[in-house]
Design a protein around this motif. Sequence first.
Motif, PDB file in Angstrom:
ATOM      1  N   GLU A  17      13.363   3.310 -35.558  1.00  0.00           N
ATOM      2  CA  GLU A  17      12.744   3.420 -34.239  1.00  0.00           C
ATOM      3  C   GLU A  17      11.777   2.258 -34.049  1.00  0.00           C
ATOM      4  N   SER A  18      11.144   2.191 -32.875  1.00  0.00           N
ATOM      5  CA  SER A  18      10.261   1.088 -32.534  1.00  0.00           C
ATOM      6  C   SER A  18       9.236   0.830 -33.627  1.00  0.00           C
ATOM      7  N   VAL A  19       9.024  -0.468 -33.923  1.00  0.00           N
ATOM      8  CA  VAL A  19       8.058  -0.861 -34.949  1.00  0.00           C
ATOM      9  C   VAL A  19       6.774  -1.289 -34.236  1.00  0.00           C
TER      10      VAL A  19
ATOM     11  N   SER B 212       8.932  -5.046 -33.025  1.00  0.00           N
ATOM     12  CA  SER B 212       9.476  -4.853 -31.687  1.00  0.00           C
ATOM     13  C   SER B 212      10.079  -3.464 -31.509  1.00  0.00           C
ATOM     14  N   LYS B 213      10.338  -3.160 -30.240  1.00  0.00           N
ATOM     15  CA  LYS B 213      11.079  -1.947 -29.909  1.00  0.00           C
ATOM     16  C   LYS B 213      12.531  -2.013 -30.365  1.00  0.00           C
ATOM     17  N   ASP B 214      13.004  -3.216 -30.781  1.00  0.00           N
ATOM     18  CA  ASP B 214      14.383  -3.317 -31.268  1.00  0.00           C
ATOM     19  C   ASP B 214      14.521  -2.865 -32.724  1.00  0.00           C
TER      20      ASP B 214
ATOM     21  N   PRO C 218      17.849 -12.829 -44.980  1.00  0.00           N
ATOM     22  CA  PRO C 218      17.641 -11.379 -44.983  1.00  0.00           C
ATOM     23  C   PRO C 218      16.464 -11.013 -45.866  1.00  0.00           C
ATOM     24  N   VAL C 219      15.687 -10.027 -45.438  1.00  0.00           N
ATOM     25  CA  VAL C 219      14.526  -9.572 -46.201  1.00  0.00           C
ATOM     26  C   VAL C 219      14.727  -8.099 -46.536  1.00  0.00           C
ATOM     27  N   ALA C 220      14.560  -7.761 -47.787  1.00  0.00           N
ATOM     28  CA  ALA C 220      14.783  -6.387 -48.242  1.00  0.00           C
ATOM     29  C   ALA C 220      13.469  -5.624 -48.290  1.00  0.00           C
ATOM     30  N   ALA C 221      13.544  -4.328 -48.014  1.00  0.00           N
ATOM     31  CA  ALA C 221      12.373  -3.462 -48.140  1.00  0.00           C
ATOM     32  C   ALA C 221      12.189  -3.111 -49.614  1.00  0.00           C
ATOM     33  N   LEU C 222      10.994  -3.409 -50.149  1.00  0.00           N
ATOM     34  CA  LEU C 222      10.697  -3.088 -51.540  1.00  0.00           C
ATOM     35  C   LEU C 222      10.360  -1.613 -51.712  1.00  0.00           C
ATOM     36  N   CYS C 223       9.779  -1.021 -50.657  1.00  0.00           N
ATOM     37  CA  CYS C 223       9.342   0.371 -50.752  1.00  0.00           C
ATOM     38  C   CYS C 223       9.229   0.962 -49.356  1.00  0.00           C
ATOM     39  N   THR C 224       9.579   2.241 -49.223  1.00  0.00           N
ATOM     40  CA  THR C 224       9.445   2.956 -47.959  1.00  0.00           C
ATOM     41  C   THR C 224       8.869   4.336 -48.226  1.00  0.00           C
ATOM     42  N   VAL C 225       7.851   4.716 -47.433  1.00  0.00           N
ATOM     43  CA  VAL C 225       7.292   6.057 -47.544  1.00  0.00           C
ATOM     44  C   VAL C 225       7.161   6.649 -46.147  1.00  0.00           C
ATOM     45  N   VAL C 226       7.279   7.970 -46.057  1.00  0.00           N
ATOM     46  CA  VAL C 226       6.951   8.669 -44.816  1.00  0.00           C
ATOM     47  C   VAL C 226       5.435   8.799 -44.793  1.00  0.00           C
ATOM     48  N   ALA C 227       4.790   8.067 -43.877  1.00  0.00           N
ATOM     49  CA  ALA C 227       3.345   7.905 -43.946  1.00  0.00           C
ATOM     50  C   ALA C 227       2.580   8.982 -43.197  1.00  0.00           C
ATOM     51  N   HIS C 228       3.113   9.460 -42.071  1.00  0.00           N
ATOM     52  CA  HIS C 228       2.394  10.405 -41.214  1.00  0.00           C
ATOM     53  C   HIS C 228       3.376  11.422 -40.653  1.00  0.00           C
ATOM     54  N   THR C 229       2.823  12.420 -39.969  1.00  0.00           N
ATOM     55  CA  THR C 229       3.668  13.443 -39.351  1.00  0.00           C
ATOM     56  C   THR C 229       4.099  13.040 -37.944  1.00  0.00           C
ATOM     57  N   LYS C 230       3.458  11.981 -37.395  1.00  0.00           N
ATOM     58  CA  LYS C 230       3.838  11.463 -36.080  1.00  0.00           C
ATOM     59  C   LYS C 230       3.890   9.943 -36.142  1.00  0.00           C
ATOM     60  N   GLU C 231       4.162   9.335 -35.006  1.00  0.00           N
ATOM     61  CA  GLU C 231       4.307   7.881 -34.905  1.00  0.00           C
ATOM     62  C   GLU C 231       3.099   7.148 -35.486  1.00  0.00           C
ATOM     63  N   VAL C 232       3.371   6.062 -36.231  1.00  0.00           N
ATOM     64  CA  VAL C 232       2.307   5.235 -36.800  1.00  0.00           C
ATOM     65  C   VAL C 232       2.017   4.096 -35.819  1.00  0.00           C
ATOM     66  N   ASN C 233       0.758   4.000 -35.377  1.00  0.00           N
ATOM     67  CA  ASN C 233       0.372   3.025 -34.362  1.00  0.00           C
ATOM     68  C   ASN C 233      -0.325   1.796 -34.909  1.00  0.00           C
ATOM     69  N   ALA C 234      -1.036   1.934 -36.027  1.00  0.00           N
ATOM     70  CA  ALA C 234      -1.929   0.873 -36.489  1.00  0.00           C
ATOM     71  C   ALA C 234      -1.796   0.672 -37.987  1.00  0.00           C
ATOM     72  N   LEU C 235      -2.090  -0.571 -38.423  1.00  0.00           N
ATOM     73  CA  LEU C 235      -1.900  -0.925 -39.829  1.00  0.00           C
ATOM     74  C   LEU C 235      -2.803  -2.108 -40.159  1.00  0.00           C
ATOM     75  N   ALA C 236      -3.445  -2.064 -41.325  1.00  0.00           N
ATOM     76  CA  ALA C 236      -4.251  -3.183 -41.808  1.00  0.00           C
ATOM     77  C   ALA C 236      -4.139  -3.238 -43.325  1.00  0.00           C
ATOM     78  N   VAL C 237      -4.179  -4.467 -43.864  1.00  0.00           N
ATOM     79  CA  VAL C 237      -4.104  -4.680 -45.308  1.00  0.00           C
ATOM     80  C   VAL C 237      -5.370  -5.397 -45.761  1.00  0.00           C
TER      81      VAL C 237
END
Length: 324
Positions: A179-181, A155-157, A232-251
């Motif tokens: 920021e917005s997810v 969400s934007k929240d 509560p859910v903890a983040a296992l890992c965080t990376v800066v993925a791109h130089t601008k906003e990330v719009n799409a994701l697939a696993v």
Amino acid sequence: GVRGELAAGFVTAGGTGLLRAWDAETRACVRQQPAPGGAGAQPSPLTQLLRLGDDRLLGVTEDYNLLVHDAESLAPLRCIVGDNAEITDLKLVPVTTSGEAVDATGAMQLAVASNSEQIKLFDLATRDCRLLYGHTDVVLALDVSSNGRWIASSSKDCTVRIWDAIGGTLAASCVGHVESVGAVAFGGGQGVLLSAAKDRTLKRWDLEPVIGVAPPPPKRKGGSTSSCGTKPVAALCTVVAHTKEVNALAVAPNDRVAVTGSQDRTLKVWALGGTPAGSELKELATLSGHKRAVWTVALSPIDKLAASGSGDMMIRLWSLSTYQ
């Protein structure tokens, strides 16, 4: 007025979106509809309230939904959706409200995110709808776990939330983005959940607190649904993925690879660790070729291929073996 306990009384509705029952003689509020959702969840304001016989009330929300309530308890019984406005995402949920699993062609529920902070969960057999309260701003993306039990929303929240698809209850909140997810995706197994956001980051979340202990689903047939103790859910890992906003994701279905797409016009391929202890996100390749922002990405379930869609009106297919 309503009959029953309140021989001389009335029920009011308004900007809070919640019903209140009043005693006309004492002028005291004797009963109030419990607030749905988690902390900060805000139901849509009610603009009208009508009686349906002696035991039902019909409320009209500001966003064009009809809510049927029990006149005695004020509990919501059913929701009739009037307008979905702009639909931002939707996913088939291959599990029924009773917990019966079905294949994708016989999916019994449909999760819809629209220009609202509420998620609409439709029963495709009865056309009943449940409103899932928990987000405090517009929901942008949805995904469903491979077994159909869990729905993830972003969400934007700035949060990701996980819902029990059977009971429609809020199971967990993932807090960490600033920021917005705009994208969220489950892996093929039950333990992988990734999210990507306007803050340019990609996060992997620990689902063990949620999947390890699943609460029994409440029996509810329509109306709105509230949370019943979120984890509560903890983040296992965080990376800066791109130089601008990330719009799409697939696993990938085997949980080994993820692909992201961004406003920076590129896609990136990531290797996923197989266990929480090895849950790092390692960049494998950058895929360039689109001339505008990448808005959607998908991975083949049977081959090492990715597909991407962009604002340049092109769909591109990429090999995940040669990264071309």
